[in-house]
Design a protein around this motif. Sequence first.
Motif, PDB file in Angstrom:
ATOM      1  N   ALA A 131       0.826  -1.204   0.000  1.00 54.75           N
ATOM      2  CA  ALA A 131       0.000   0.000   0.000  1.00 54.75           C
ATOM      3  C   ALA A 131       0.861   1.256   0.000  1.00 54.75           C
ATOM      4  O   ALA A 131       0.530   2.254  -0.649  1.00 54.75           O
ATOM      5  CB  ALA A 131      -0.932  -0.004   1.214  1.00 54.75           C
ATOM      6  N   TYR A 227     -15.674  -6.250   0.855  1.00 60.06           N
ATOM      7  CA  TYR A 227     -15.392  -5.784  -0.500  1.00 60.06           C
ATOM      8  C   TYR A 227     -16.179  -6.566  -1.541  1.00 60.06           C
ATOM      9  O   TYR A 227     -16.679  -6.000  -2.512  1.00 60.06           O
ATOM     10  CB  TYR A 227     -13.888  -5.893  -0.795  1.00 60.06           C
ATOM     11  CG  TYR A 227     -13.094  -4.730  -0.277  1.00 60.06           C
ATOM     12  CD1 TYR A 227     -13.293  -3.445  -0.768  1.00 60.06           C
ATOM     13  CD2 TYR A 227     -12.138  -4.905   0.716  1.00 60.06           C
ATOM     14  CE1 TYR A 227     -12.563  -2.368  -0.277  1.00 60.06           C
ATOM     15  CE2 TYR A 227     -11.400  -3.845   1.206  1.00 60.06           C
ATOM     16  CZ  TYR A 227     -11.623  -2.580   0.706  1.00 60.06           C
ATOM     17  OH  TYR A 227     -10.906  -1.529   1.187  1.00 60.06           O
ATOM     18  N   ALA A 234     -14.673  -6.588  -7.300  1.00 55.51           N
ATOM     19  CA  ALA A 234     -13.476  -6.937  -6.542  1.00 55.51           C
ATOM     20  C   ALA A 234     -13.337  -8.439  -6.355  1.00 55.51           C
ATOM     21  O   ALA A 234     -12.235  -8.942  -6.134  1.00 55.51           O
ATOM     22  CB  ALA A 234     -13.498  -6.252  -5.173  1.00 55.51           C
ATOM     23  N   VAL A 352      -3.310  -4.059  -9.880  1.00 52.27           N
ATOM     24  CA  VAL A 352      -3.760  -4.067  -8.488  1.00 52.27           C
ATOM     25  C   VAL A 352      -3.753  -2.650  -7.923  1.00 52.27           C
ATOM     26  O   VAL A 352      -4.701  -2.225  -7.250  1.00 52.27           O
ATOM     27  CB  VAL A 352      -2.865  -4.996  -7.647  1.00 52.27           C
ATOM     28  CG1 VAL A 352      -3.133  -4.798  -6.159  1.00 52.27           C
ATOM     29  CG2 VAL A 352      -3.099  -6.450  -8.023  1.00 52.27           C
ATOM     30  N   SER A 356      -7.123  -0.515  -6.670  1.00 53.15           N
ATOM     31  CA  SER A 356      -7.278  -0.251  -5.235  1.00 53.15           C
ATOM     32  C   SER A 356      -7.933   1.103  -5.006  1.00 53.15           C
ATOM     33  O   SER A 356      -7.840   2.000  -5.848  1.00 53.15           O
ATOM     34  CB  SER A 356      -5.910  -0.293  -4.546  1.00 53.15           C
ATOM     35  OG  SER A 356      -5.092   0.766  -5.001  1.00 53.15           O
ATOM     36  N   ARG A 362      -6.639   2.212   1.167  1.00 55.43           N
ATOM     37  CA  ARG A 362      -5.796   1.319   0.370  1.00 55.43           C
ATOM     38  C   ARG A 362      -5.183   0.206   1.215  1.00 55.43           C
ATOM     39  O   ARG A 362      -5.057  -0.934   0.757  1.00 55.43           O
ATOM     40  CB  ARG A 362      -4.702   2.132  -0.309  1.00 55.43           C
ATOM     41  CG  ARG A 362      -3.831   1.329  -1.256  1.00 55.43           C
ATOM     42  CD  ARG A 362      -2.929   2.255  -2.036  1.00 55.43           C
ATOM     43  NE  ARG A 362      -3.675   2.956  -3.079  1.00 55.43           N
ATOM     44  CZ  ARG A 362      -3.405   4.190  -3.475  1.00 55.43           C
ATOM     45  NH1 ARG A 362      -2.428   4.871  -2.902  1.00 55.43           N
ATOM     46  NH2 ARG A 362      -4.103   4.762  -4.431  1.00 55.43           N
ATOM     47  N   PHE A 365      -7.633  -2.585   1.707  1.00 57.02           N
ATOM     48  CA  PHE A 365      -7.812  -3.327   0.460  1.00 57.02           C
ATOM     49  C   PHE A 365      -6.639  -4.270   0.206  1.00 57.02           C
ATOM     50  O   PHE A 365      -6.827  -5.441  -0.138  1.00 57.02           O
ATOM     51  CB  PHE A 365      -7.963  -2.338  -0.699  1.00 57.02           C
ATOM     52  CG  PHE A 365      -8.153  -2.992  -2.043  1.00 57.02           C
ATOM     53  CD1 PHE A 365      -9.417  -3.382  -2.455  1.00 57.02           C
ATOM     54  CD2 PHE A 365      -7.069  -3.214  -2.878  1.00 57.02           C
ATOM     55  CE1 PHE A 365      -9.594  -3.991  -3.691  1.00 57.02           C
ATOM     56  CE2 PHE A 365      -7.242  -3.805  -4.115  1.00 57.02           C
ATOM     57  CZ  PHE A 365      -8.503  -4.195  -4.516  1.00 57.02           C
ATOM     58  N   MET A 366      -5.414  -3.760   0.371  1.00 58.11           N
ATOM     59  CA  MET A 366      -4.240  -4.609   0.170  1.00 58.11           C
ATOM     60  C   MET A 366      -4.198  -5.741   1.187  1.00 58.11           C
ATOM     61  O   MET A 366      -3.766  -6.858   0.886  1.00 58.11           O
ATOM     62  CB  MET A 366      -2.967  -3.769   0.263  1.00 58.11           C
ATOM     63  CG  MET A 366      -2.778  -2.777  -0.874  1.00 58.11           C
ATOM     64  SD  MET A 366      -2.484  -3.613  -2.451  1.00 58.11           S
ATOM     65  CE  MET A 366      -2.094  -2.184  -3.491  1.00 58.11           C
TER      66      MET A 366
END
Length: 438
Positions: A131, A227, A234, A352, A356, A362, A365-366
């Motif tokens: 990230a 997500y 996603a 990716v 994101s 972020r 998400f990562m």
Amino acid sequence: MIRQGAGALREMYGLTRGLGNLRVMLGSGLLGMAASGLLNPVMPLYLRSRGLGFQEIGALYTVGALLPIFVQPVLGALSDRHGRKPFVVGLSLVTSLMVPAVALVDDPQPLAAVMILKMLLSRSAAPVSNAMVADFAPARQRATLFALLDATSNLVFVAALFASSAVIRALSVAGTFFLAGGLFLAGSLLLLGLDEPARPPRPEAARGGAGAGWGLAFRGLLSPFTYVKDRPGAAALFLWQFFFTFALALFPTYLPLYAVELGAPREAVGPLVAASWLTYAFAQPFGGRLSDRMSRRVGLIVPGLAGMAVMAAVLGAAGWLPAGAALLTLVAAWVLLAIPDGLHRSSASALVVEQSPGPSERGRFMGALGSCGALASVLAPVTYGFISQRAGIGCAFLLSSVSLVLALGCVSRVREASSHATPEPAPVAALTPTSEPG
């Protein structure tokens, strides 16, 4: 190889002009790859010499891969709130100090506990580091930059791999652990030079206190499911991460065993593995430049995965060929597999980043994406071991090929913009000059 690495470093130095944070992470990453290359041949033999059996070593690595499934999303969410630098620097420092600690522990049970904790910390930090790279990486020539970064890191790893035998003879196994720990520590201290802008406190953080922190961690733990529910697109990215990691998990352990089974001398296994790493590193810069010229990155990722699936299937089929032809086929397919892998991998990394959310979300998400990969890392060894025991190692490579085809089908459904030329707004303070590995 040295000229290739030096050329990649010079090109990256030009691409990262004005991006001091990326240069800091590059230097830290290269020191870490050198340390990893020195430890790679030592670690399994060292654990075995301290009384750990094959089953115990397998259980150790399984637990080390299992815990990050739950920790990665939590750390990613916390880094969105409190900043990434404290987590990246802190986890890196603690991990670097644990490397020489491994050499000081003789009793098998404490040694296993130290190893599990080391793997937990190093693997759990990966999404936060990713990230942070995404926060700083410019949109212009993003895939080229990622390709050069990864290629240079891999070349350093291979060089350290070749040097490891001489280092072990000169310093002993314990000395090699201390040298690697010193390299990790130097890389960690280098990360102190990162310049991360302060994150404004969120309203809910100001109101909630410690309770809000626990709530944030819990939401991070559930983020993979959140997500998929909130952003159906996603799910394709998460499934791609799972199947691709599942497929790759076969090669480090079973490729050497397969080569010996098909007649390769044991002393030739190291050069055989290194040949694929070198091919991969040389192919990456070409893939990065090609990706940045294309309107859609999936257009390069799909053929890359298809080529890998074909080569993995050829590897599996080699077991049914006559003895001489089987080994020759394995060597050719293993080296050729690195070409589509190297050509598409930086494009996948850039995809990716572009998929994101913004910096405020972020890390979570990562972390969710890393959790999917960690789950695959847990399930893959058990599955491949069962298949190899019952049907032979060749069938395990066929299963890896099927997993790559599934990854191809998932990534082809990822929705991306028709052009990635417009840079995403980034914090100005993060991109001013100041004092990775995907």
